[in-house]
Design a protein around this motif. Structure first.
Motif, PDB file in Angstrom:
ATOM      1  N   CYS A   1       0.841  -1.196   0.000  1.00  0.00           N
ATOM      2  CA  CYS A   1       0.000   0.000   0.000  1.00  0.00           C
ATOM      3  C   CYS A   1       0.880   1.252   0.000  1.00  0.00           C
ATOM      4  CB  CYS A   1      -0.924  -0.021   1.203  1.00  0.00           C
ATOM      5  SG  CYS A   1      -2.009  -1.463   1.232  1.00  0.00           S
ATOM      6  N   GLY A   2       0.407   2.291  -0.706  1.00  0.00           N
ATOM      7  CA  GLY A   2       1.269   3.421  -1.031  1.00  0.00           C
ATOM      8  C   GLY A   2       1.361   4.531  -0.009  1.00  0.00           C
ATOM      9  N   TYR A   3       1.670   4.205   1.231  1.00  0.00           N
ATOM     10  CA  TYR A   3       1.982   5.254   2.212  1.00  0.00           C
ATOM     11  C   TYR A   3       3.492   5.513   2.139  1.00  0.00           C
ATOM     12  CZ  TYR A   3      -2.688   5.299   4.237  1.00  0.00           C
ATOM     13  OH  TYR A   3      -4.040   5.463   4.430  1.00  0.00           O
ATOM     14  N   HIS A   4       3.842   6.455   1.271  1.00  0.00           N
ATOM     15  CA  HIS A   4       5.233   6.626   0.860  1.00  0.00           C
ATOM     16  C   HIS A   4       6.154   7.169   1.953  1.00  0.00           C
ATOM     17  CE1 HIS A   4       3.208  10.474   0.132  1.00  0.00           C
ATOM     18  NE2 HIS A   4       4.375  11.041   0.383  1.00  0.00           N
ATOM     19  N   ARG A   5       5.609   7.832   2.971  1.00  0.00           N
ATOM     20  CA  ARG A   5       6.500   8.445   3.969  1.00  0.00           C
ATOM     21  C   ARG A   5       7.315   7.398   4.731  1.00  0.00           C
ATOM     22  NH1 ARG A   5       2.655  13.045   6.781  1.00  0.00           N
ATOM     23  NH2 ARG A   5       1.474  13.506   4.893  1.00  0.00           N
ATOM     24  N   ARG A   6       6.836   6.161   4.773  1.00  0.00           N
ATOM     25  CA  ARG A   6       7.607   5.111   5.433  1.00  0.00           C
ATOM     26  C   ARG A   6       8.908   4.808   4.682  1.00  0.00           C
ATOM     27  NH1 ARG A   6       4.195   0.553   8.594  1.00  0.00           N
ATOM     28  NH2 ARG A   6       2.233   1.652   8.936  1.00  0.00           N
TER      29      ARG A   6
ATOM     30  N   LYS B   1      12.135   7.575   8.130  1.00  0.00           N
ATOM     31  CA  LYS B   1      12.624   6.252   8.517  1.00  0.00           C
ATOM     32  C   LYS B   1      13.646   6.356   9.644  1.00  0.00           C
ATOM     33  CE  LYS B   1      13.663   3.051   5.550  1.00  0.00           C
ATOM     34  NZ  LYS B   1      14.247   2.367   4.366  1.00  0.00           N
ATOM     35  N   LYS B   2      14.546   7.324   9.546  1.00  0.00           N
ATOM     36  CA  LYS B   2      15.552   7.486  10.595  1.00  0.00           C
ATOM     37  C   LYS B   2      14.897   7.867  11.918  1.00  0.00           C
ATOM     38  CE  LYS B   2      19.851   9.803  11.848  1.00  0.00           C
ATOM     39  NZ  LYS B   2      20.948  10.713  11.422  1.00  0.00           N
ATOM     40  N   LEU B   3      13.938   8.794  11.860  1.00  0.00           N
ATOM     41  CA  LEU B   3      13.247   9.206  13.078  1.00  0.00           C
ATOM     42  C   LEU B   3      12.535   8.008  13.711  1.00  0.00           C
ATOM     43  CD1 LEU B   3      11.254  12.412  13.735  1.00  0.00           C
ATOM     44  CD2 LEU B   3      10.124  10.226  14.111  1.00  0.00           C
ATOM     45  N   GLN B   4      11.816   7.230  12.903  1.00  0.00           N
ATOM     46  CA  GLN B   4      11.090   6.078  13.444  1.00  0.00           C
ATOM     47  C   GLN B   4      12.048   5.051  14.016  1.00  0.00           C
ATOM     48  OE1 GLN B   4      10.836   2.718  12.351  1.00  0.00           O
ATOM     49  NE2 GLN B   4       9.042   2.134  13.585  1.00  0.00           N
ATOM     50  N   ASP B   5      13.175   4.857  13.354  1.00  0.00           N
ATOM     51  CA  ASP B   5      14.171   3.896  13.830  1.00  0.00           C
ATOM     52  C   ASP B   5      14.762   4.340  15.169  1.00  0.00           C
ATOM     53  OD1 ASP B   5      15.887   1.523  13.379  1.00  0.00           O
ATOM     54  OD2 ASP B   5      17.495   2.993  13.244  1.00  0.00           O
TER      55      ASP B   5
ATOM     56  N   ASP C   1      16.037   5.926  21.651  1.00  0.00           N
ATOM     57  CA  ASP C   1      16.961   7.061  21.763  1.00  0.00           C
ATOM     58  C   ASP C   1      16.428   8.197  22.629  1.00  0.00           C
ATOM     59  OD1 ASP C   1      18.416   5.537  19.988  1.00  0.00           O
ATOM     60  OD2 ASP C   1      18.948   7.223  18.689  1.00  0.00           O
ATOM     61  N   ILE C   2      15.106   8.363  22.662  1.00  0.00           N
ATOM     62  CA  ILE C   2      14.537   9.433  23.501  1.00  0.00           C
ATOM     63  C   ILE C   2      13.626   8.851  24.594  1.00  0.00           C
ATOM     64  CG2 ILE C   2      14.718  11.253  21.766  1.00  0.00           C
ATOM     65  CD1 ILE C   2      11.732  10.815  21.150  1.00  0.00           C
ATOM     66  N   GLY C   3      13.765   7.563  24.852  1.00  0.00           N
ATOM     67  CA  GLY C   3      12.954   6.933  25.894  1.00  0.00           C
ATOM     68  C   GLY C   3      11.509   6.765  25.472  1.00  0.00           C
TER      69      GLY C   3
ATOM     70  N   GLN D   1       5.883  19.846   5.371  1.00  0.00           N
ATOM     71  CA  GLN D   1       5.611  18.540   5.965  1.00  0.00           C
ATOM     72  C   GLN D   1       6.691  18.215   6.983  1.00  0.00           C
ATOM     73  OE1 GLN D   1       4.547  14.881   3.374  1.00  0.00           O
ATOM     74  NE2 GLN D   1       2.790  16.179   3.791  1.00  0.00           N
ATOM     75  N   ARG D   2       6.304  18.243   8.269  1.00  0.00           N
ATOM     76  CA  ARG D   2       7.251  18.044   9.359  1.00  0.00           C
ATOM     77  C   ARG D   2       6.656  17.115  10.403  1.00  0.00           C
ATOM     78  NH1 ARG D   2       6.692  23.157  11.668  1.00  0.00           N
ATOM     79  NH2 ARG D   2       5.149  23.731  10.096  1.00  0.00           N
ATOM     80  N   ILE D   3       7.514  16.557  11.225  1.00  0.00           N
ATOM     81  CA  ILE D   3       7.043  15.735  12.334  1.00  0.00           C
ATOM     82  C   ILE D   3       7.966  15.904  13.521  1.00  0.00           C
ATOM     83  CG2 ILE D   3       8.283  13.631  11.660  1.00  0.00           C
ATOM     84  CD1 ILE D   3       5.587  12.141  12.488  1.00  0.00           C
TER      85      ILE D   3
END
Length: 234
Positions: free
Chosen positions: A22-27, A33-37, A43-45, A140-142
């Motif tokens: 499925c095309g949820y491209h942000r993954r 990807k780095k932030l999620q990893d 890393d931040i508890g 687009q930020r998170i």
């Protein structure tokens, strides 16, 4: 996106032993990807809050808006997918508030500005800030706040050049729109699809992911219409 149709398609793919991506491209985006990893590695508890911002540029053409499924499904579904991916759990409650400022969007009975709040059983709180208009460029930020610190994935710019003079500091504006912002991400997504087909790799986004995001988005639509929080169930 109709959750029942998504479920039917996903179940059919499983019954035929055919992989479904499925095309949820942000993954597939390097920064996301780095932030999620980093969140997954602790890393931040423990995560406290997640904030996702998605503001469109340019305002889409009217013929697209009419078939887009509305701002919730067209835009917010991507934010919901990313938040689920980072939190690694499902929200238990959603509350959405929405407004419409643009007459041509009002004509098609949709909104152009949306705020969504999600609550998780673990205590995580997440917010989504969406607008069809960002005249300063695609935005687009998170941000993820944890017990030991904060992680942010910021906007990408065409170049990293910064001009500093007595008049101030000047950098490139944000990328114009999503094709420029995600040009490398879409390529990575296609590479991943090839890897699935040729090497039986596990899809990064499953039919179940898409189904659950669609259920949550439908509840966000209803919450905005009813003006009250709604419980989430699948």
């Amino acid at each position: 996106m109709n959750p029942n149709e998504i479920k039917e398609l996903s179940d059919y793919a499983i019954s035929q032993n055919v992989p479904l991506l499925c095309g949820y491209h942000r993954r597939h985006d390097r920064s996301f990807k780095k932030l999620q990893d980093m969140v997954s590695k602790g890393d931040i508890g423990d995560v406290r809050t997640i904030r996702s911002c998605s503001r469109d540029n340019p305002i889409p053409a009217q013929n697209f808006l009419k078939i887009s499924g509305g701002i919730m499904h067209d835009c917010a579904s991507h934010d919901i997918d990313v938040i689920r991916w980072i939190a690694k759990e499902e929200p238990i409650e959603v509350y959405a508030s929405a407004s419409v400022f643009l007459e041509r969007i009002k004509e098609i009975d949709d909104w152009d500005t949306v705020s969504i709040h999600l609550k998780f059983a673990s205590g995580i709180l997440a917010t989504v800030d969406i607008c069809r208009s960002a005249p300063y460029g695609y935005d687009q930020r998170i941000e993820v706040l944890g017990e030991h610190g904060m992680l942010q994935a910021e906007n990408q710019k065409p170049t990293t050049v910064i001009k500093s003079t007595v008049d101030g500091v000047l950098s490139d504006p944000n990328c114009f729109s999503f094709p420029q912002r995600y040009i490398e991400t879409y390529a990575a997504e296609l590479d991943h699809f090839v890897d699935i087909v040729q090497n039986n790799a596990t899809p990064a986004v499953t039919g179940e992911d898409c189904y659950r995001a669609a259920v949550i988005i439908d509840l966000c639509n209803e919450s905005a219409k009813q003006g009250k929080p709604l419980k989430v169930s699948f």
